[in-house]
Motif scaffolding. Structure first.
Motif, mmCIF file in Angstrom:
data_model
loop_
_atom_site.group_PDB
_atom_site.id
_atom_site.type_symbol
_atom_site.label_atom_id
_atom_site.label_comp_id
_atom_site.label_asym_id
_atom_site.label_seq_id
_atom_site.Cartn_x
_atom_site.Cartn_y
_atom_site.Cartn_z
ATOM 1 N N UNK A 169 2.403 9.649 0.060
ATOM 2 C CA UNK A 169 1.815 8.310 0.023
ATOM 3 C C UNK A 169 2.084 7.615 -1.303
ATOM 4 N N UNK A 170 2.211 6.277 -1.237
ATOM 5 C CA UNK A 170 2.128 5.449 -2.439
ATOM 6 C C UNK A 170 0.653 5.093 -2.603
ATOM 7 N N UNK A 171 0.139 5.179 -3.827
ATOM 8 C CA UNK A 171 -1.309 5.102 -4.026
ATOM 9 C C UNK A 171 -1.719 3.866 -4.824
ATOM 10 N N UNK A 172 -2.702 3.147 -4.283
ATOM 11 C CA UNK A 172 -3.371 2.060 -4.990
ATOM 12 C C UNK A 172 -4.740 2.574 -5.435
ATOM 13 N N UNK A 173 -5.223 2.087 -6.581
ATOM 14 C CA UNK A 173 -6.498 2.585 -7.115
ATOM 15 C C UNK A 173 -7.497 1.447 -7.294
ATOM 16 N N UNK A 174 -8.784 1.780 -7.110
ATOM 17 C CA UNK A 174 -9.882 0.851 -7.384
ATOM 18 C C UNK A 174 -11.015 1.629 -8.033
ATOM 19 N N UNK B 160 0.896 3.545 2.454
ATOM 20 C CA UNK B 160 -0.015 3.382 1.332
ATOM 21 C C UNK B 160 -1.321 4.135 1.548
ATOM 22 N N UNK B 161 -1.935 4.524 0.441
ATOM 23 C CA UNK B 161 -3.296 5.064 0.441
ATOM 24 C C UNK B 161 -4.069 4.334 -0.651
ATOM 25 N N UNK B 162 -5.335 4.017 -0.364
ATOM 26 C CA UNK B 162 -6.201 3.357 -1.348
ATOM 27 C C UNK B 162 -7.272 4.343 -1.791
ATOM 28 N N UNK B 163 -7.394 4.544 -3.107
ATOM 29 C CA UNK B 163 -8.360 5.503 -3.662
ATOM 30 C C UNK B 163 -9.416 4.752 -4.468
ATOM 31 N N UNK C 150 -0.584 -6.566 10.229
ATOM 32 C CA UNK C 150 0.108 -5.278 10.209
ATOM 33 C C UNK C 150 -0.402 -4.374 9.077
ATOM 34 N N UNK C 151 -1.549 -4.722 8.507
ATOM 35 C CA UNK C 151 -2.069 -3.962 7.363
ATOM 36 C C UNK C 151 -2.301 -2.501 7.713
ATOM 37 N N UNK C 152 -2.823 -2.234 8.920
ATOM 38 C CA UNK C 152 -3.121 -0.840 9.286
ATOM 39 C C UNK C 152 -1.844 -0.024 9.523
ATOM 40 N N UNK C 153 -0.713 -0.703 9.718
ATOM 41 C CA UNK C 153 0.562 0.008 9.856
ATOM 42 C C UNK C 153 1.097 0.435 8.499
ATOM 43 N N UNK C 154 0.608 -0.227 7.453
ATOM 44 C CA UNK C 154 1.083 0.056 6.101
ATOM 45 C C UNK C 154 0.079 0.841 5.272
#
Length: 313
Positions: free
Chosen positions: A206-211, A183-186, A231-235
């Motif tokens: 990457x699969x992308x989440x947006x904010x 995942x990537x958070x933008x 395990x958040x940093x692994x994902x």
């Protein structure tokens, strides 16, 4: 710059140049109050002698030479399609801005002062985004000031993009892009900027989440922790954050992330139109592992790949 007076990283504050545009209306003269981030202002000067450019829109007043750099000058009042009162020229100033590594001058009727404001007091201007006027569609935020007045923060980057004076560089050879997963958070309050970054990250796998801002970014991180736990940093492999955002800016967001033991190992890369060296230093101080200027595809791909690889070891 006095270090005592400079903005502390994580303070969630910004400094604005307060300038005015006057409008002639039937009932008299209306004073429009506007602002632009000090980080984007190189200097403010008296209106110089301009060389006109044939064939350009009327709001491009011309060009002039500033210490061997040719700078185009945009008349904001004309761009906003407002009727200028007589006599405004006597106090007119040119605000020389630098963002996306481009220098452009904007004519304003009066440059008032520098204001320090909290991003928490700046409301997103989503209610104006559907406005039919050029001005209304280019306001990124609003904040109240003394006398129950409202200051409007202009999105000068989109103005410049509309004028064709700047285009993001999104072209890159897809075969040269390293492929990742996870995942990537933008974070970005501009839907246009989020779309560009999202598409670039998706090309990298990457699969992308947006904010839309730092507050929503922290909410998304808490949701991901509920899902993945330690395990958040692994994902979640990377966070890409804008700097200027209403409610909570990118530096304040990053400071919160780095102080939280749950998220401290997740790398943050800043992606901003602010192209001054001081902001780059503030980005490092806030915990960013790279500071990119919007938007150059090759630099973006190379830096994101470098940062993600470093955290895979």
């Amino acid at each position: 710059m006095n270090i005592e007076d400079s903005l502390k990283v994580g303070s969630n504050e910004m400094e604005l140049v307060d300038f005015r545009i006057f409008k002639q209306e039937k009932g008299g003269v209306y004073e429009g109050i506007y602002g632009v981030n000090v980080s984007k202002v190189r200097e403010i000067i008296k209106l110089p002698k301009l060389t006109e450019l044939p064939g350009t829109p009327e709001f491009i007043e011309g060009i002039f030479d500033l210490r061997s750099i040719v700078i185009p000058v945009v008349n904001l009042a004309k761009w906003m399609k407002i009727s200028e009162p007589e006599g405004v020229e006597k106090n007119s100033r040119v605000v020389i801005t630098e963002f996306n590594n481009v220098l452009i001058g904007f004519i304003v009727h009066e440059a008032k002062r520098i204001r320090r404001v909290s991003w928490a007091d700046i409301e997103p201007a989503s209610f104006m985004s559907n406005s039919a006027s050029a001005e209304g569609s280019k306001i990124t935020g609003v904040t109240k000031i003394e006398g129950d007045n409202v200051l409007l923060i202009l999105d000068l980057e989109s103005v410049v993009q509309d004028l064709g004076l700047y285009e993001p560089d999104t072209q890159f050879n897809v075969t040269e892009i390293e492929n990742f997963s996870g995942l990537a958070l933008v974070l970005d309050d501009s839907s246009t900027a989020r779309k560009i970054v999202k598409e670039a990250l998706m090309k990298m796998g990457f699969d992308v989440l947006e904010a839309m801002d730092g507050e929503e970014g922290l909410e998304k991180l808490n949701d991901l922790y509920e899902l993945y736990g330690d395990k958040i940093s692994k994902n979640l492999k990377i966070i890409v954050s804008d700097v200027e955002m209403p409610r909570m800016d990118g530096f304040h967001f990053a400071a919160n992330v780095k102080e939280d033991g749950r998220f401290g190992n997740i790398p943050i890369v800043f992606n901003s139109s602010i192209s001054d060296h001081f902001s780059e230093l503030r980005g490092v101080e806030a915990g960013g592992e790279a500071y990119l200027v919007k938007f150059q595809a090759s630099s973006f791909y190379n830096e994101i790949a470098r940062v993600v690889r470093a955290h895979m070891k």
